[in-house]
Design a protein around this motif. Structure first.
Motif, short mmCIF file in Angstrom:
data_model
loop_
_atom_site.label_atom_id
_atom_site.label_comp_id
_atom_site.label_asym_id
_atom_site.label_seq_id
_atom_site.Cartn_x
_atom_site.Cartn_y
_atom_site.Cartn_z
N SER A 6 51.27 84.07 22.60
CA SER A 6 52.35 83.29 23.19
C SER A 6 52.85 82.25 22.20
O SER A 6 52.23 82.01 21.17
CB SER A 6 51.88 82.61 24.48
OG SER A 6 50.83 81.69 24.20
N THR A 25 56.21 77.90 27.55
CA THR A 25 55.40 78.85 26.79
C THR A 25 55.71 80.25 27.29
O THR A 25 55.83 80.49 28.49
CB THR A 25 53.89 78.56 26.97
OG1 THR A 25 53.63 77.23 26.51
CG2 THR A 25 53.05 79.54 26.18
N GLY A 26 55.86 81.17 26.34
CA GLY A 26 56.17 82.55 26.70
C GLY A 26 55.76 83.49 25.60
O GLY A 26 55.29 83.06 24.54
N PRO A 27 55.96 84.79 25.79
CA PRO A 27 55.57 85.77 24.79
C PRO A 27 56.44 85.73 23.55
O PRO A 27 57.61 85.30 23.62
CB PRO A 27 55.73 87.10 25.52
CG PRO A 27 56.76 86.82 26.58
CD PRO A 27 56.52 85.41 27.00
#
Length: 333
Positions: A6, A25-27
């Motif tokens: 992430s 927050t993310g991929p």
């Protein structure tokens, strides 16, 4: 070294003032065919970012909705078919979106090597303004050695780049700015004469400086508010190149006569909707014609402020204040 699962990025949950931006927050983005994935070390802040945040400059359908149009960092992954870069290469790139993040996927044709001697901050200050100036001032308006040009917003990122490149390629440069301090900065960068638009009529100054001939090219980011005056500033066969509408997009009661009488050309463009092939063509010309000037020190990005990634709200507020001279850059990591 394996990539993390992430990343942090600047989220835009709603349109509005700078405070609407928040971290999330993310991929990581996966590079598509023809793209590279870059671990971002620095990202430039630009007026189109502000416009997107305000809801007036939407991202293209196939682009990341995350803000950010220019980055610098290291290549960490290659999409299918990419052969011109390798993992570990240091690049700066014009992104279609997604630059306000720890990782950003960009088309390989919009990436350039860091000029020799540059660090991430200086490299990140290049793509958006240099792509825009090269395309509009040289490719479309056809500015050449021995011609004259009026550059509005001379101390903006675009303006500081345009003054230097026009001077480097043999043009005589005039510029407008909003204070005596900013006018001095324009002259220091290579303008023959800088015009304080708050205290002087730039049309009258241009007529006086050119023996009433006018200039060959006007690079304008104001739009409607300056349209008639820009036509008055142009010489016969001159070109008005419009790149933004900070003074409005609709001009009322404009006398179009000068366009016919002086055989003028009025053109304009935005960079983001251009095709990948068009942007690659600009990139290739920059590498051939401008990168040697950067490496020789003939031309250099003007950087006003470097802020940490966490200060993105402050960076946008500074951009909107128009108090800066040159670029605003954020650092990551």
């Amino acid at each position: 070294m394996p990539l993390p699962a992430s990343m942090r990025y600047v989220d835009l949950p709603s349109f509005g003032e700078a405070g609407v931006m928040a971290f999330a927050t993310g991929p990581l983005p996966a590079p598509r065919p023809g793209e590279i994935l870059v671990r971002v070390e620095a990202a430039g802040v630009n007026r189109p970012d502000v416009a997107q945040r305000q809801g007036t400059y939407p991202a293209p359908k196939d682009a990341s909705p995350v803000l950010g149009l220019e980055i610098a960092g290291a290549v960490v992954a290659l999409g299918e078919g990419v052969t011109e870069f390798a993992v570990g290469d240091r690049v700066c790139a014009l992104a279609n979106g997604g630059g306000y993040a720890e990782y950003c996927a960009v088309p390989a044709g919009q990436a350039l090597p860091w000029p020799k001697g540059f660090d991430a901050v200086k490299a990140a200050a290049l793509p958006e303004t240099f792509f825009t100036v090269w395309a509009n001032l040289f490719q479309m308006a056809g500015l050449t050695e021995g011609e004259t040009v009026l550059i509005h917003g001379g101390t903006s990122g675009i303006g500081t780049t345009a003054i230097q490149l026009a001077k480097a390629f043999g043009a005589e440069v005039f510029a407008t700015a909003g204070s005596d301090e900013k006018c001095k900065a324009c002259v220091d960068l290579g303008a023959k004469r800088a015009i304080n638009y708050r205290t002087e009529d730039f049309v009258e100054v241009i007529k006086a400086e050119t023996a009433k001939r006018g200039v060959d090219v006007v690079l304008d980011m104001i739009g409607a508010a300056y349209f008639q005056k820009n036509l008055s500033c142009l010489a016969k066969d001159g070109c008005l190149s419009i790149i933004a509408f900070l003074g409005g997009a609709v001009a009322d009661k404009v006398d179009l006569g000068p366009i016919m009488v002086k055989r003028l050309t009025v053109t304009g463009s935005t960079m983001r909707p251009r095709t990948a092939d068009e942007k690659r063509g600009i990139r290739d010309e920059l590498v051939a014609e401008v990168w040697p000037l950067l490496e020789a020190g003939t031309v250099a990005p003007v950087i006003h402020t470097v802020l940490p990634f966490d200060a993105v709200v402050e960076a946008h507020r500074l951009m909107e204040s128009s108090q800066h001279i040159g670029k605003i850059v954020m650092t990551l990591g």
